[in-house]
Design an enzyme around this catalytic site. Structure first.
Site, mmCIF file in Angstrom:
data_model
loop_
_atom_site.group_PDB
_atom_site.id
_atom_site.type_symbol
_atom_site.label_atom_id
_atom_site.label_comp_id
_atom_site.label_asym_id
_atom_site.label_seq_id
_atom_site.Cartn_x
_atom_site.Cartn_y
_atom_site.Cartn_z
ATOM 1 N N ASN A 208 -25.845 -5.343 5.424
ATOM 2 C CA ASN A 208 -26.071 -6.083 4.180
ATOM 3 C C ASN A 208 -27.566 -6.291 3.974
ATOM 4 O O ASN A 208 -28.378 -5.865 4.786
ATOM 5 C CB ASN A 208 -25.315 -7.420 4.206
ATOM 6 C CG ASN A 208 -25.731 -8.263 5.402
ATOM 7 O OD1 ASN A 208 -26.885 -8.634 5.535
ATOM 8 N ND2 ASN A 208 -24.791 -8.532 6.293
ATOM 9 N N ASP A 277 -18.319 -9.174 8.015
ATOM 10 C CA ASP A 277 -16.961 -9.667 8.201
ATOM 11 C C ASP A 277 -16.028 -8.592 8.759
ATOM 12 O O ASP A 277 -15.007 -8.908 9.350
ATOM 13 C CB ASP A 277 -16.403 -10.164 6.853
ATOM 14 C CG ASP A 277 -17.100 -11.449 6.414
ATOM 15 O OD1 ASP A 277 -17.444 -12.247 7.296
ATOM 16 O OD2 ASP A 277 -17.315 -11.627 5.202
ATOM 17 N N LYS A 287 -21.271 12.707 14.797
ATOM 18 C CA LYS A 287 -21.488 12.516 13.358
ATOM 19 C C LYS A 287 -20.262 12.971 12.560
ATOM 20 O O LYS A 287 -19.749 14.075 12.792
ATOM 21 C CB LYS A 287 -22.731 13.316 12.930
ATOM 22 C CG LYS A 287 -23.145 13.039 11.514
ATOM 23 C CD LYS A 287 -24.335 13.883 11.106
ATOM 24 C CE LYS A 287 -24.595 13.738 9.626
ATOM 25 N NZ LYS A 287 -25.434 14.808 9.102
HETATM 26 N N1 CTP Z 1 -20.257 -16.310 9.917
HETATM 27 C C1 CTP Z 1 -20.006 -16.102 11.254
HETATM 28 N N2 CTP Z 1 -19.219 -15.063 11.647
HETATM 29 C C2 CTP Z 1 -18.678 -14.223 10.747
HETATM 30 C C3 CTP Z 1 -18.924 -14.425 9.360
HETATM 31 C C4 CTP Z 1 -19.726 -15.484 8.981
HETATM 32 O O1 CTP Z 1 -20.493 -16.860 12.090
HETATM 33 N N3 CTP Z 1 -17.917 -13.218 11.154
HETATM 34 C C5 CTP Z 1 -21.098 -17.457 9.522
HETATM 35 C C6 CTP Z 1 -22.396 -17.090 8.845
HETATM 36 O O2 CTP Z 1 -23.446 -16.959 9.811
HETATM 37 C C7 CTP Z 1 -22.629 -18.260 7.911
HETATM 38 C C8 CTP Z 1 -21.234 -18.736 7.568
HETATM 39 O O3 CTP Z 1 -20.373 -18.199 8.570
HETATM 40 O O4 CTP Z 1 -23.303 -19.330 8.550
HETATM 41 C C9 CTP Z 1 -20.745 -18.308 6.216
HETATM 42 O O5 CTP Z 1 -20.914 -16.923 6.038
HETATM 43 P P1 CTP Z 1 -20.584 -16.222 4.652
HETATM 44 O O6 CTP Z 1 -20.836 -14.771 4.780
HETATM 45 O O7 CTP Z 1 -21.212 -16.991 3.524
HETATM 46 O O8 CTP Z 1 -19.037 -16.503 4.483
HETATM 47 P P2 CTP Z 1 -17.759 -15.986 5.206
HETATM 48 O O9 CTP Z 1 -17.257 -17.077 6.077
HETATM 49 O O10 CTP Z 1 -17.969 -14.660 5.846
HETATM 50 O O11 CTP Z 1 -16.761 -15.862 3.964
HETATM 51 P P3 CTP Z 1 -16.844 -14.901 2.677
HETATM 52 O O12 CTP Z 1 -17.516 -13.629 3.155
HETATM 53 O O13 CTP Z 1 -15.401 -14.728 2.320
HETATM 54 O O14 CTP Z 1 -17.634 -15.645 1.622
#
Ligand code: CTP
Length: 397
Positions: A208, A277, A287
């Site tokens: 990202n 996620d 590859k």
């Molecule tokens: N986070 C985490 N582990 C993951 C995903 C997120 O620890 N696998 C933590 C991030 O570091 C952040 C918080 O959760 O502090 C929120 O992350 P964000 O990406 O905003 O949200 P998500 O919980 O992943 O939900 P969504 O992507 O559905 O908005």
């Protein structure tokens, strides 16, 4: 960062005197009002006009200049200083200060000041290891003088070894630290930063736009305020902040392993990282070649590190980040509750001046049991200070 701070920059006669230009630039850029004092021999290496132009203040070179000044120069400068930095400091100037010899503008002002004094020595390696010098340094350290040690390298005199002036960045960082109240001393804070990379094959990955700037600003600010900082960082293009322990990771799973292994050491964990996620179900060892017109990549959920931290029986103060493009407050409130956090920093990442990959941010700070705080547009460094202030006032153990 250094607004309303008056810094005296003392420059003595060494070849590294030219590096004082960069130190002055870093101090003024941070907002400090810098007054330069040069010894006579420093002026052999570089002209006072350079420092006068860059500091926008007269450069002090003479002890007695009572015609130009209504106040007694060295006393009024000494009284008004918040910090005195001497860079480069020669063996001779350090020897004079250690032995109470005040025979020029610089040594007289050092002796008259009640501000902290930060000394960055630069000299030949044999002078640096000479017991006379070592005793002088030891004596000054015992008296509370601060030092930025020289580094190893090839010296102007032809020798190799310790004696080279520390980097301007390192000296600047030590100056900021000397001016910062150590209100986080005794605390260990873990900060996660940057993106994670989930590999598809040896040449491709899913990631990202996170640059790591917010997490690095938090780590830097916490270290300046005296915390022991563990920075768990995904791949970013940023220099590590001074004085933090950097643990580099690539994938979400690697980040999870480090965070869960080190959480027991921490009073607070701030999860600024943009953790992926999902990861590919399988990582191909070779590859992936193009074949059909369409390719479906099967992904599987990564563990939510923050939710795992929130579920711990004994957990530190937990701060999450919420990166949102819509319904900022309600999405962040849900994350705060569902992940069992103490605080969440909500960013609207769809704005061009906030969130990913920019120098500024604006945020909502939401807490488990106190009212929301709105932070207007500010630099990520300033937001880091505000976030740490709130963590402290929320009663960090
Ligand atoms: N986070 C985490 N582990 C993951 C995903 C997120 O620890 N696998 C933590 C991030 O570091 C952040 C918080 O959760 O502090 C929120 O992350 P964000 O990406 O905003 O949200 P998500 O919980 O992943 O939900 P969504 O992507 O559905 O908005």
């Amino acid at each position: 960062m250094l607004h309303n701070k008056r810094v005296i920059l003392g420059i003595t006669g060494g070849i590294a005197a030219y590096k004082a230009v960069e130190i002055l630039r870093l101090l003024t850029k941070a907002g400090a009002d810098v007054h330069v004092i040069m010894t006579r021999s420093a002026q052999e290496f570089i002209a006072p006009l350079t420092f006068q132009t860059l500091s926008a203040n007269p450069v002090h070179t003479e002890l007695f200049n009572l015609i130009a000044e209504r106040e007694i120069g060295h006393i009024s400068l000494a009284d008004k200083a918040d910090l005195f930095v001497i860079a480069p400091a020669t063996a001779s100037s350090i020897g004079k200060i250690a032995n109470g010899i005040a025979d020029d503008m610089l040594t007289t002002t050092v002796m008259a000041t009640r501000a902290p004094v930060l000394i960055a020595p630069a000299m030949n390696v044999n002078m640096f290891t000479n017991p006379i010098y070592r005793n002088n340094e030891k004596k000054l350290r015992r008296l509370g003088y601060l030092f930025v040690p020289p580094v190893k390298g090839s010296l102007a005199c032809g020798w190799e070894g310790e004696g080279k002036l520390a980097d301007p960045e390192t000296i600047f960082e030590a100056a900021v630290s000397a001016l910062t109240i150590k209100d986080l001393a005794g605390r260990t804070i873990m900060v996660t930063a940057g993106p994670t990379r989930e590999e598809i094959d040896p040449v491709r990955y899913i990631s990202n736009h996170s640059s790591g700037k917010m997490g690095y600003a938090l780590a830097r600010s916490a270290a300046r305020r005296g915390a022991r900082v563990i920075l768990v960082s995904g791949p970013v293009n940023l220099p590590p902040p001074h004085g933090v322990e950097l643990v580099g990771v690539t994938s979400a799973e690697e980040m999870r392993r480090v965070v869960m292994a080190r959480v027991g050491e921490c009073s607070a964990v701030i999860k600024a990282a943009a953790v992926a996620d999902y990861r590919p179900v399988e990582r191909s060892g070779s590859k992936v070649k193009k074949q059909a017109r369409e390719l479906t990549l099967q992904l599987t959920r990564n563990a939510d590190i923050l939710a795992e931290l929130g579920a711990l029986e004994q957990r530190p103060f937990l701060v999450g980040f919420a990166a949102e493009t819509d319904n900022l407050e309600s999405h962040a409130t849900t994350k705060l509750r569902e992940k069992n956090l103490d605080m969440i920093v909500a960013n609207d990442v769809s704005q061009s001046d906030a969130g990913f990959n920019v120098e500024t941010n604006r945020a909502l700070l939401l807490f488990r049991d106190s009212p929301m705080v709105e932070c207007p547009l500010m630099s990520k460094g300033e937001l880091a200070t505000v976030i740490l202030d709130h963590i402290l006032s929320a009663g960090l153990s």
